[in-house]
Design an enzyme around this catalytic site. Structure first.
Site, PDB file in Angstrom:
ATOM      1  N   CYS A 198       5.418   0.172  11.948  1.00 41.67           N
ATOM      2  CA  CYS A 198       5.805  -0.097  10.567  1.00 41.67           C
ATOM      3  C   CYS A 198       4.629   0.301   9.674  1.00 41.67           C
ATOM      4  O   CYS A 198       3.593   0.712  10.152  1.00 41.67           O
ATOM      5  CB  CYS A 198       6.190  -1.564  10.392  1.00 41.67           C
ATOM      6  SG  CYS A 198       4.932  -2.715  10.927  1.00 41.67           S
ATOM      7  N   HIS A 228      -2.323   0.133  -4.778  1.00 41.70           N
ATOM      8  CA  HIS A 228      -1.270  -0.878  -4.651  1.00 41.70           C
ATOM      9  C   HIS A 228      -0.011  -0.450  -5.396  1.00 41.70           C
ATOM     10  O   HIS A 228       1.097  -0.497  -4.856  1.00 41.70           O
ATOM     11  CB  HIS A 228      -1.791  -2.213  -5.197  1.00 41.70           C
ATOM     12  CG  HIS A 228      -0.780  -3.324  -5.131  1.00 41.70           C
ATOM     13  ND1 HIS A 228       0.051  -3.638  -6.188  1.00 41.70           N
ATOM     14  CD2 HIS A 228      -0.447  -4.171  -4.129  1.00 41.70           C
ATOM     15  CE1 HIS A 228       0.844  -4.633  -5.834  1.00 41.70           C
ATOM     16  NE2 HIS A 228       0.543  -4.986  -4.593  1.00 41.70           N
TER      17      HIS A 228
END
Lengths: 842, 842
Positions: A800, A422
């Site tokens: 994306c 992350h």
């Protein structure tokens, strides 16, 4: 290089045909050794030296030469043609017995190890003992006697292990070496390497036989390395090192001080001008900056190797543009000369040359360097940053709760996670330096201390991180700010003229959108709205989720709607005139709720402190309603939109209100609405009706046309794209989730538990979250493109997610005819370049 | 039926061509009404009655008649041709003014509602008031005056809502009704229904115009229903009900007592023999058991409707076999006459006819009935079952921890979950009755009380559940044990002769394997080993996972290995001579560990009780290591096998040892080893080497050949099947996980949060976990079959998981050329039958 007329040590090549014959028949072709003998005869008469005898002995090397570089194969055996007689002749001719015996012991060691397969460790042991006895650190400091003794001991080792197999005859040595090189094509490591790299097994390898030259034959010999231009800046200046009386390794090892090329002109004026001419010749031939190794043997220049020189990102850009200016290459070639991923670092500070030794290191997760005060939580990061401080956010790992702190920090350091954690993904997205997975660091957020061995880092301490290398300094280090580079603008302009595929950016804030625009993004391909639900707004979001009380929920929704209008207005303003794709809320609702585990932990603390826990129990029960074992596969995206439609309705209304405000302010907003996580066409069909109802209502009779499309992020969406396309204005491939579902692999979970092992062990060849997995996920993308376009020829296709900035992925989706890719703002320039390169390679 | 010469009320049909013309041109074709007038003239002369006048008035009905039954369309308008004059004539002719006015008020009500779109509620209100005034419960008890008053009030309602649109002219009434029926093809509900059911929009509907006949025209009229055989048993006996002076609804409503067909012979001897002949005629024509509606109007028999009769599973089997014996149908047809899913209930007890009213109800999750003592936890269930008690396990929901309790229980009742919850799936697999999602029940396991309203159920209470209906009785209810049915064996024998696809079973225990074999399974297609890690062995498994101490882990592994040898030996023995596919451990490791949330909850309890918690903290830290946010997408299956290879090695060794023991005992073991969760060929290649190493070592020079294959349960495995097939001996499609990943949807999470809503709202047409999603998941299966077989022509293809017992899935994979399906033992017979049906339908 021989064909160019350059002074290459003479030799000949045994072609791959021989190797293929040997594979097929288990032996080399008849007549090979006769041909080799004739070639050696020709070598001898051309050089005036003799192979295996005096007066001027010739030593030979054998190197494998395959079409593709293969680290799994042996590559060279040196100093062939030496024995007890030749070593004496060599000592006499060179007037350097130390040199001669060093050559001899090297031959025995290398032949024993590479040809006869004896563990090199056994030879090293002998040298180690001799060095210890002599009290020296380097083999070159051993005496001639030592080297002679080493040679004899090496011969004994070989004789014991492989009796009678070390030839003394020069031509027998050569035959052994050639056969070893040829048969190395079939060794296990080479086979494995070819399998992994997709190199056909039937190519075979050549064997190059070449005369040895020596840079350590007295003071009129030496060796050096030069570049045709400065590899650090790309500027056209003299750039090289020369070391008299030395072998190639010595220059690289940096034991003695080298001299520059100008000083070489004084020592060897003729060789120098020959070298300068050679450099021009090579650069003109290869039309690129060259890295050249040369040796001067008794005042004669030999070019040993020439290859395209490695360079910094800055140099690559400047070289490409200036060489195009010089007419050496055309603009298209210039565009192919720069590595797209390297452009990011041109905008980031870097560690200066005077940096100390780093205290620890981790994964180079997001390039660039940053220095600042340590903070251990997101809120403090925001607070200090507001007060004008530079801060480094230090966490075990980051979660979506930390986003506002990451945005406020100058850099991020975590003890866990890797290149795809992350922290890494978000930092790269934000263009912030990050070092992740600094495994020796133990971050104790509760006490506010991070420690690694005897190093303790407390909040407020100044540290420096280098996300380009993964280094961490527990002190402030001088940072070098990037300078603007006009050549970058130039090459991107050329790239834009070439490419046909659009580049948008993933941006959730006006600041990100502005940066993206500055870097040349043609719109926002993905505006995630979930980050907008975090931070100070979390309480409002929670009351929407948890409230059983209709009016209270309604009030919270209205409050959030006002905030969302501003969010969307900011994005539309920053991207005025360019499309902004707003994705409706995607994550499962409990991401916005406290964790039940943490609530219980807090309960334990309160009970111990004798305080009440009723509120916690109540909260826990409310949270339990939204609990899922696998939230990634649960109630999120369009599913949530269908079950709790007030949320999506609110977002659609807010987007249209923002759009209208922009129109009223004289702007030119271009809005698109994207519905995530569609698995079945019926989900999109129904949700689209709901959204369009809100658009119609909010538009109040103005004729507003807002395209509505969907993410293709589930395998089933790709497999049924033909149906989905009928009710979608656009597809945007959400390749992060699509990869997770196709592999059945959660990136966050896998990263810590096995993904890195998989990559290290070669079970996966590349990280499918960095580069699109063409064989699996890519097939789904291809199928969806084809069947989607067939069903709806007006369908716009985009991509994306992380892959949108990856050159290999860009090349693949260009072939599929995608209209655009969308990536994080710092990667936009690289994507523009990569799109041009993709265009040129088709 | 008219073509068969049966006494059908006369009429004519306006074909679908008229409807299609009306759709295309917005009006009916020229000349239609002339043709209709001519048809009515013919009707009048054929029947001697008059449409819209006396002396014998003819009333007509109009019904839509589409190729496919469509509940979304209006279906009938009755009693056309009545007005103020005709009602008088009708009263005179029938000598029954009550009947005449009842027909009139029905006409106004139906025309007003169906043709003119007036809410039926407004008419019902009038009737309700009249009944209340008269103090009666049924409209038939109203007086003639009441009916006349109702008719007048209905006319007023219509006139107010649609002034001038209620025709008094008979032919105008007919035109209005015909146009309404035709245009109902285009109404929103009908369009929606066709979209969902895949019915083409351009078919159009016909309109059938037919003379009304009346069973309530005095004592020489009546109405009845009969079956050509007994629909409960399939035996050839007289079976019917007749009600004099009644309309069709009255028979079904059961207000008055009906008489049997034998009594009808006394009342209407001619009609009776005509009916018996018609029954034979119809059964011979349709070659199936018929369900017939008839009316006798003034001693004349009319057949109103004849359809294939619904039947119980027992009747279906007996009918199919006896009709084949009679030569009415052939064996192939007989095989198609039985619903495969219905066979399960032939082996289960059922609730007797004297059952009381159920106390509550839930989802009919697994058919059959069971009665026993309530227990609230698995361990108690095992304990009481060992003591010979029948128990019903009652839980909020079940988890893998409850498996041993479920196995010991006679039935399962849960308050949460639905047809695809853990409890439902496992119960069906075990062939045990289960009622899930009894939502009104609150199960408090900690206090040991389940309550629903004022009902309290405590441990030890006797309850009865009916998994066929979902009913729950809080008392013991008489159960009927199933009898053996020789016709079942017969029809399965015929099915086996027809089918080409194999049927195996999913079985984890020798008892399951024995049951599977009894039901005709040709081996075990999936032996899950994870259940073998539960129960008493959990402690050993935990010490393997958590032990940092090598020797202790080794010891635990050895202990488990001995147990696994016995596990596998039992399976191989039960399936002697038939293949047993052992799947190596699949679930993530933390499924075997306590949950951190529960550890914290226990901590809270202990702290409150003033007791120590160090052991809990330690355990929690150890468990945290294995924690994953999305375990389904984490470290499990082959990933675990590669990272912690001792486990897989142990399982492979145990399987081979069991195999050798069986050989030594003179058995004929057929073992296959299956590696789960492969996403990349390299995983399988490496794991296969590891497994084969263990097989070779364990086989101790005996030449043992054990096929090694893989589950295809991740989209990427299917997409790269061509590569994977090169290193696999077999594929087994794990369609449960494959469906989860393809949809990005966790069955367990989705079930509670949105899947049921999705199905109810029609967002998904069917539950993809019950019937394979052909358009999405099915494409992956197809692709993997084709590319796998192409790469490896010897590849065996199977399918395991819930879908293996589903007839629609079986039909689909039969077309793909699968070698076998594998399903839970109770579904094996159904799968054999379905495979034969699939064969016949291709």
């Amino acid at each position: 290089m021989t064909d160019l007329g350059l002074p290459v040590p003479p030799g000949f090549t045994i072609t791959t045909e021989v190797c293929r014959h040997a594979i097929a028949h288990g032996e080399v072709p008849d007549g090979l050794w006769d041909e080799v003998d004739q070639a050696i005869d020709r070598l001898e008469s051309a050089t005036g030296r003799s192979f295996g005898s005096g007066p001027v002995p010739m030593l030979l090397s054998v190197r494998s030469g395959a079409k593709f570089s293969m680290p799994g194969m042996m590559d060279s055996i040196l100093n062939l043609g030496i024995n007890d007689e030749v070593v004496q002749t060599l000592a006499e001719w060179s007037e350097d017995p130390h040199f001669a015996w060093d050559a001899y012991r090297r031959f025995v060691q290398m032949y024993g190890n590479v040809v006869l397969g004896i563990d090199d460790h056994r030879f090293q042991e002998v040298l180690t003992n001799l060095r210890a006895k002599r009290g020296v650190a380097d083999d070159s400091e051993l005496t001639t006697d030592d080297l002679e003794r080493a040679t004899r001991m090496f011969q004994k080792i070989v004789e014991e292990a492989r009796p009678g197999e070390l030839p003394t005859d020069a031509r027998a040595q050569l035959r052994g070496a050639v056969e070893a090189v040829i048969s190395s094509w079939g060794n296990q490591r080479a086979i494995e390497y070819r399998r992994i790299s997709g190199i056909p097994d039937d190519l075979g390898t050549a064997a190059n036989v070449q005369m040895m030259v020596f840079g350590d034959l007295g003071n009129d010999s030496g060796t050096g390395v030069c570049f045709t231009r400065d590899p650090a800046t790309g500027r056209k200046v003299s750039y090289g090192d020369y070391l008299p009386r030395a072998q190639g390794e010595d220059v690289v090892a940096g034991i003695r001080n080298t001299i520059g090329l100008d000083d070489l002109a004084d020592l060897h004026p003729e060789c120098h001008s020959q070298l300068i001419a050679t450099m021009d010749r090579l650069e003109n031939h290869y039309r690129d900056m060259m890295d050249i190794e040369f040796t001067i043997e008794k005042d004669i220049l030999y070019i040993l190797q020439a290859r395209i020189g490695k360079r910094t990102a800055e140099a690559a850009v400047r070289l490409a543009v200036t060489m195009a200016g010089e007419g050496l290459i055309d603009r298209k070639t210039a565009v192919t000369r720069v590595e797209p991923a390297s452009l990011e670092q041109l905008h980031r500070p870097s560690i200066g040359p005077s940096a100390p030794k780093p205290a620890l290191s981790g994964v180079a997760a997001s390039p660039g360097a940053a220095a600042g005060k340590v903070v251990f939580d997101a809120d403090t990061a925001v607070e200090l940053a507001k007060a004008g401080e530079e801060v480094i956010l230090v966490r075990p790992e980051t979660t979506p709760d930390d986003i506002h702190g990451m945005a406020a920090a100058a850099g991020i350091l975590t003890s866990q996670g890797g290149k795809t954690s992350h922290a890494a993904v978000v930092a790269r997205g934000m263009g912030k330096p990050a070092v992740t997975g600094a495994a020796s660091l133990i971050v104790d957020v509760s006490t506010g201390v991070a420690s690694a061995g005897d190093i303790d880092i407390s909040g407020g301490d100044l540290i420096t991180i280098d996300g380009t290398t993964g280094n961490v300094y527990v002190e402030p280090v001088e940072l070098i700010e990037p300078e603007s580079l006009p050549e970058l603008e130039q090459i991107l302009e050329w790239a834009d003229a070439i490419r046909t595929m659009g580049v948008r950016a993933n941006a959730d804030t006006p600041a990100d959108a502005a940066l993206a625009r500055e870097r040349g993004a043609a719109g926002i391909g993905l505006a995630r709205t979930e980050h907008m639900f975090m931070g100070e707004r979390l309480e409002v979001v929670r009351s929407i989720i948890l409230s059983n009380d209709g009016p209270r929920r309604q009030e919270a929704l209205e409050q959030l709607e006002q905030l969302q209008v501003s969010d969307f207005e900011g994005l539309l303003e920053a991207m005025d005139g360019l499309p902004v794709v707003v994705r409706l809320l995607d994550p499962p609702l409990h991401e916005f709720l406290p964790s039940r585990l943490e609530l219980e932990q807090e309960t334990v603390r309160r009970v111990r402190a004798g305080r009440g826990t009723d509120d916690l129990r109540e909260m826990s029960e409310q949270v339990a309603r939204w609990e899922e074992d696998n939230p990634m596969l649960g109630l999120r995206g369009v599913r949530l939109g269908l079950m709790l439609d007030q949320l999506y309705r609110m977002q659609a209304r807010a987007a249209v209100s923002a759009y209208k405000r922009r129109l009223a302010d004289g702007g030119n907003p271009v809005l698109e609405i994207m519905i995530p996580l569609v698995a079945a066409v019926e989900e999109l069909r129904r949700m689209r009706l709901v959204i369009e109802e809100e658009i119609d209502r909010a538009s109040e009779n103005d004729d507003i046309s807002i395209p509505v499309g969907t993410m293709i992020e589930l395998p089933r969406a790709a497999l049924t794209a033909g149906h989905i396309a009928a009710v979608a204005d656009f597809f945007s491939f959400g390749t992060n989730d699509l990869t997770q579902m196709t592999y059945g692999l959660s990136r966050d979970d896998a990263e810590g538990l096995f993904l890195r092992d998989y990559l290290e062990q070669g079970i996966l060849e590349s990280d499918p979250f960095q580069t699109l997995d063409v064989g699996g996920v890519g097939r789904l993308v291809k199928l969806a493109c084809e069947e989607g376009r067939e069903a709806n020829p007006d369908l716009t296709l985009g991509l994306c997610g992380e892959h949108g900035g990856d050159p290999a992925t860009i090349a693949y989706v260009r072939k599929l005819g995608l209209d655009y890719v969308s990536c994080s703002p710092p990667r936009v320039e690289g994507a523009r370049l990569a799109a041009a390169q993709a265009e040129l390679s088709t």
